[in-house]
Design a protein around this motif. Structure first.
Motif, PDB file in Angstrom:
ATOM      1  N   ALA A   1      25.315 -26.643  23.682  1.00 56.30           N
ATOM      2  CA  ALA A   1      24.578 -27.506  24.766  1.00 56.30           C
ATOM      3  C   ALA A   1      23.065 -27.387  24.518  1.00 56.30           C
ATOM      4  CB  ALA A   1      24.724 -27.035  26.241  1.00 56.30           C
ATOM      5  N   VAL A   2      22.573 -28.641  23.842  1.00 54.87           N
ATOM      6  CA  VAL A   2      21.102 -28.701  23.530  1.00 54.87           C
ATOM      7  C   VAL A   2      20.284 -29.455  24.868  1.00 54.87           C
ATOM      8  CG1 VAL A   2      19.501 -29.881  21.627  1.00 54.87           C
ATOM      9  CG2 VAL A   2      21.861 -29.261  21.293  1.00 54.87           C
ATOM     10  N   GLU A   3      19.598 -28.668  25.291  1.00 55.96           N
ATOM     11  CA  GLU A   3      18.836 -29.065  26.437  1.00 55.96           C
ATOM     12  C   GLU A   3      17.208 -28.996  26.268  1.00 55.96           C
ATOM     13  OE1 GLU A   3      17.674 -30.773  29.194  1.00 55.96           O
ATOM     14  OE2 GLU A   3      19.450 -30.584  29.730  1.00 55.96           O
ATOM     15  N   ILE A   4      16.539 -29.859  26.468  1.00 56.75           N
ATOM     16  CA  ILE A   4      15.062 -30.092  26.281  1.00 56.75           C
ATOM     17  C   ILE A   4      14.223 -29.343  27.521  1.00 56.75           C
ATOM     18  CG2 ILE A   4      14.693 -32.345  27.329  1.00 56.75           C
ATOM     19  CD1 ILE A   4      12.593 -32.735  25.241  1.00 56.75           C
ATOM     20  N   ASP A   5      14.965 -29.547  28.736  1.00 57.97           N
ATOM     21  CA  ASP A   5      14.149 -29.134  30.130  1.00 57.97           C
ATOM     22  C   ASP A   5      14.405 -27.701  30.305  1.00 57.97           C
ATOM     23  OD1 ASP A   5      13.589 -28.516  32.663  1.00 57.97           O
ATOM     24  OD2 ASP A   5      13.947 -30.761  33.337  1.00 57.97           O
ATOM     25  N   PRO A   6      13.419 -26.871  30.156  1.00 55.10           N
ATOM     26  CA  PRO A   6      13.287 -25.336  30.286  1.00 55.10           C
ATOM     27  C   PRO A   6      14.309 -25.045  31.589  1.00 55.10           C
ATOM     28  CG  PRO A   6      11.287 -25.851  29.525  1.00 55.10           C
ATOM     29  CD  PRO A   6      11.814 -27.045  29.835  1.00 55.10           C
ATOM     30  N   THR A   7      13.830 -25.590  32.714  1.00 51.82           N
ATOM     31  CA  THR A   7      14.215 -25.440  34.309  1.00 51.82           C
ATOM     32  C   THR A   7      15.745 -25.769  33.991  1.00 51.82           C
ATOM     33  OG1 THR A   7      12.423 -25.911  35.263  1.00 51.82           O
ATOM     34  CG2 THR A   7      14.120 -25.976  36.652  1.00 51.82           C
ATOM     35  N   LEU A   8      16.354 -26.692  33.572  1.00 54.73           N
ATOM     36  CA  LEU A   8      17.857 -26.885  33.549  1.00 54.73           C
ATOM     37  C   LEU A   8      18.460 -25.961  32.487  1.00 54.73           C
ATOM     38  CD1 LEU A   8      17.841 -30.916  33.324  1.00 54.73           C
ATOM     39  CD2 LEU A   8      18.160 -29.314  35.449  1.00 54.73           C
ATOM     40  N   ALA A   9      17.804 -25.550  31.420  1.00 52.55           N
ATOM     41  CA  ALA A   9      18.237 -24.943  30.507  1.00 52.55           C
ATOM     42  C   ALA A   9      18.633 -23.370  31.348  1.00 52.55           C
ATOM     43  CB  ALA A   9      17.859 -24.545  29.500  1.00 52.55           C
ATOM     44  N   ARG A  10      17.721 -22.991  32.018  1.00 48.39           N
ATOM     45  CA  ARG A  10      17.953 -21.764  32.572  1.00 48.39           C
ATOM     46  C   ARG A  10      18.811 -21.663  33.704  1.00 48.39           C
ATOM     47  NH1 ARG A  10      11.945 -21.948  32.249  1.00 48.39           N
ATOM     48  NH2 ARG A  10      11.853 -22.733  34.553  1.00 48.39           N
ATOM     49  N   LEU A  11      18.836 -22.778  34.433  1.00 46.09           N
ATOM     50  CA  LEU A  11      19.778 -22.904  35.723  1.00 46.09           C
ATOM     51  C   LEU A  11      21.298 -23.223  35.206  1.00 46.09           C
ATOM     52  CD1 LEU A  11      20.129 -23.427  38.624  1.00 46.09           C
ATOM     53  CD2 LEU A  11      19.935 -26.016  38.220  1.00 46.09           C
ATOM     54  N   LEU A  12      21.653 -23.457  34.026  1.00 46.91           N
ATOM     55  CA  LEU A  12      22.762 -23.832  33.339  1.00 46.91           C
ATOM     56  C   LEU A  12      23.832 -22.391  33.265  1.00 46.91           C
ATOM     57  CD1 LEU A  12      24.909 -26.284  32.437  1.00 46.91           C
ATOM     58  CD2 LEU A  12      24.042 -25.591  30.160  1.00 46.91           C
ATOM     59  N   PRO A  13      23.246 -21.356  32.874  1.00 45.41           N
ATOM     60  CA  PRO A  13      24.102 -20.418  32.713  1.00 45.41           C
ATOM     61  C   PRO A  13      24.903 -19.747  33.977  1.00 45.41           C
ATOM     62  CG  PRO A  13      22.252 -20.030  31.420  1.00 45.41           C
ATOM     63  CD  PRO A  13      21.905 -21.115  32.032  1.00 45.41           C
ATOM     64  N   THR A  14      24.055 -19.771  34.992  1.00 42.29           N
ATOM     65  CA  THR A  14      24.456 -19.288  36.292  1.00 42.29           C
ATOM     66  C   THR A  14      25.628 -20.281  36.881  1.00 42.29           C
ATOM     67  OG1 THR A  14      22.239 -18.471  36.743  1.00 42.29           O
ATOM     68  CG2 THR A  14      23.812 -18.581  38.664  1.00 42.29           C
ATOM     69  N   THR A  15      25.418 -21.581  36.685  1.00 44.24           N
ATOM     70  CA  THR A  15      26.040 -22.614  37.550  1.00 44.24           C
ATOM     71  C   THR A  15      27.654 -22.444  36.577  1.00 44.24           C
ATOM     72  OG1 THR A  15      24.350 -24.164  37.510  1.00 44.24           O
ATOM     73  CG2 THR A  15      26.601 -25.001  37.413  1.00 44.24           C
ATOM     74  N   VAL A  16      27.535 -22.410  35.339  1.00 39.84           N
ATOM     75  CA  VAL A  16      28.811 -22.455  34.516  1.00 39.84           C
ATOM     76  C   VAL A  16      29.475 -20.946  34.963  1.00 39.84           C
ATOM     77  CG1 VAL A  16      29.643 -22.212  32.113  1.00 39.84           C
ATOM     78  CG2 VAL A  16      27.946 -24.050  32.701  1.00 39.84           C
ATOM     79  N   ALA A  17      28.743 -19.668  34.746  1.00 39.78           N
ATOM     80  CA  ALA A  17      29.371 -18.712  35.094  1.00 39.78           C
ATOM     81  C   ALA A  17      30.224 -18.668  36.522  1.00 39.78           C
ATOM     82  CB  ALA A  17      28.457 -17.396  35.146  1.00 39.78           C
ATOM     83  N   ARG A  18      29.428 -19.223  37.555  1.00 35.71           N
ATOM     84  CA  ARG A  18      30.045 -19.389  38.708  1.00 35.71           C
ATOM     85  C   ARG A  18      31.323 -20.325  38.912  1.00 35.71           C
ATOM     86  NH1 ARG A  18      25.711 -20.420  41.401  1.00 35.71           N
ATOM     87  NH2 ARG A  18      25.937 -22.905  41.676  1.00 35.71           N
ATOM     88  N   HIS A  19      31.536 -21.226  37.969  1.00 34.45           N
ATOM     89  CA  HIS A  19      32.643 -22.264  38.242  1.00 34.45           C
ATOM     90  C   HIS A  19      33.749 -21.852  36.884  1.00 34.45           C
ATOM     91  CE1 HIS A  19      31.162 -25.428  40.549  1.00 34.45           C
ATOM     92  NE2 HIS A  19      30.006 -24.830  40.628  1.00 34.45           N
ATOM     93  N   VAL A  20      33.475 -20.999  35.889  1.00 40.54           N
ATOM     94  CA  VAL A  20      34.423 -20.697  34.962  1.00 40.54           C
ATOM     95  C   VAL A  20      34.745 -19.048  35.136  1.00 40.54           C
ATOM     96  CG1 VAL A  20      35.296 -20.809  32.797  1.00 40.54           C
ATOM     97  CG2 VAL A  20      33.528 -22.764  33.674  1.00 40.54           C
ATOM     98  N   PRO A  21      35.573 -18.703  35.857  1.00 42.66           N
ATOM     99  CA  PRO A  21      35.768 -17.236  36.012  1.00 42.66           C
ATOM    100  C   PRO A  21      35.736 -16.688  34.565  1.00 42.66           C
ATOM    101  CG  PRO A  21      37.020 -18.509  37.354  1.00 42.66           C
ATOM    102  CD  PRO A  21      36.522 -19.576  36.675  1.00 42.66           C
TER     103      PRO A  21
END
Length: 312
Positions: A77-97
């Motif tokens: 995943a290529v993301e330009i927004d630092p805030t969204l890039a930091r948020l993504l790992p936590t979101t995905v880890a919560r939704h993909v056991p």
């Protein structure tokens, strides 16, 4: 396909954004997909299969990322927004056991790895137009809800830089989708259509309504599918062919003998090149396919590659 993965819903997307202080911006072309059915339609129409290496541009809050992971893909995943890039790992880890966040060094991507040691998600913080290589195995597909303001440059850049891409499924503004998939002779055929045709065959597969996005855009969107094919057989380099395409459409509805005069060095040279290429000098760029532009570039010779005339 992993049945354990859950997708984001509208309430959670808004909650995630609020908690992170994220407000979608027009500057970055951000419109987040709220609807899980639309996410699965994108993944399905891209023919994403278990083990595919897929690059996603602009993952945002992770709606499509989760859909790709659900289908069994390994995602870059290529993301330009630092805030969204930091948020993504936590979101995905919560939704993909079963995924563990492996933090990279300051200049290295963050990776989410499963229990078997397989890298399922790699997050690259970068402007997509600045990406010349990607970590891990070469991607076989690009699947993305592309930011409206850079959709065509990103698409053409990735097709050019990543020859491993066999197929592409992108969501873009409906008007842009029409231009990308337009055949020669149609009202919407132009520079994006011709340049995309150098790399792949294109077809518009579905229209997407405004209500599936947050914030809702002022225009409809559409899905466009590209399947890689060999470029036209030609001795002219791509840069020279694209220079001819740019010149042919610089002044729409202008006859090619006039549109290519500057590039050729004179109107007479343009006419000679067009005749040698088997193209009517009185034709307009809208009637010429990418093979025709390649033949014209061959007969124009080195002048078609003049610096500063080529866009990606």
């Amino acid at each position: 396909m992993s049945t354990a993965t859950t997708l984001l819903g509208p309430a959670e997307i808004r909650e995630l954004a609020e908690r992170a202080g994220v407000r979608p911006t027009k500057q970055l072309g951000q419109n987040f997909v709220l609807d899980g059915g639309t996410v699965r339609k994108i993944v399905r129409q891209a023919d994403v299969a278990e083990g595919d290496r897929v690059v996603e541009v602009g993952p945002g809050l992770g709606s499509l990322t989760l859909g790709l992971l659900e289908a069994g893909a390994d995602v870059v995943a290529v993301e330009i927004d630092p805030t969204l890039a930091r948020l993504l790992p936590t979101t995905v880890a919560r939704h993909v056991p079963g995924l563990t966040v492996v933090a990279g060094a300051d200049d290295e991507p963050v990776v989410l790895r499963d229990d078997a040691g397989r890298d399922r998600l790699t997050i690259v913080l970068s402007d997509a137009l600045d990406v010349h290589e990607l970590p891990g195995p070469p991607p076989v597909a690009l699947v993305a809800n592309l930011p409206y303001n850079v959709s065509v440059p990103v698409l053409l850049t990735f097709l050019e830089r990543f020859g491993s891409l066999e197929r592409v499924l992108v969501m873009v503004q409906a008007e842009v989708a029409d231009r990308l998939a337009a055949p020669p002779g149609s009202r919407t055929y132009g520079v994006p259509s011709a340049k995309a045709a150098w790399y792949a065959s294109a077809r518009r597969t579905a229209t997407v309504g405004r209500s599936v996005f947050w914030p809702a855009p002022n225009v409809d969107s559409a899905l466009v599918r590209f399947d890689r094919r060999e470029p036209p057989t030609t001795v002219a380099p791509r840069e020279a062919v694209f220079a001819v395409v740019d010149a042919a459409f610089a002044q729409r509805r202008k006859m090619l003998r006039s549109a290519l005069a500057t590039l050729a060095g004179s109107p007479d040279a343009a006419v000679a090149a067009l005749l040698a290429a088997g193209v009517d000098p009185q034709a307009r760029g809208e009637r010429v396919d990418i093979g025709g532009f390649a033949r014209i570039a061959e007969h124009l010779g080195p002048v078609a590659g003049r610096p500063g005339t080529v866009e990606p």
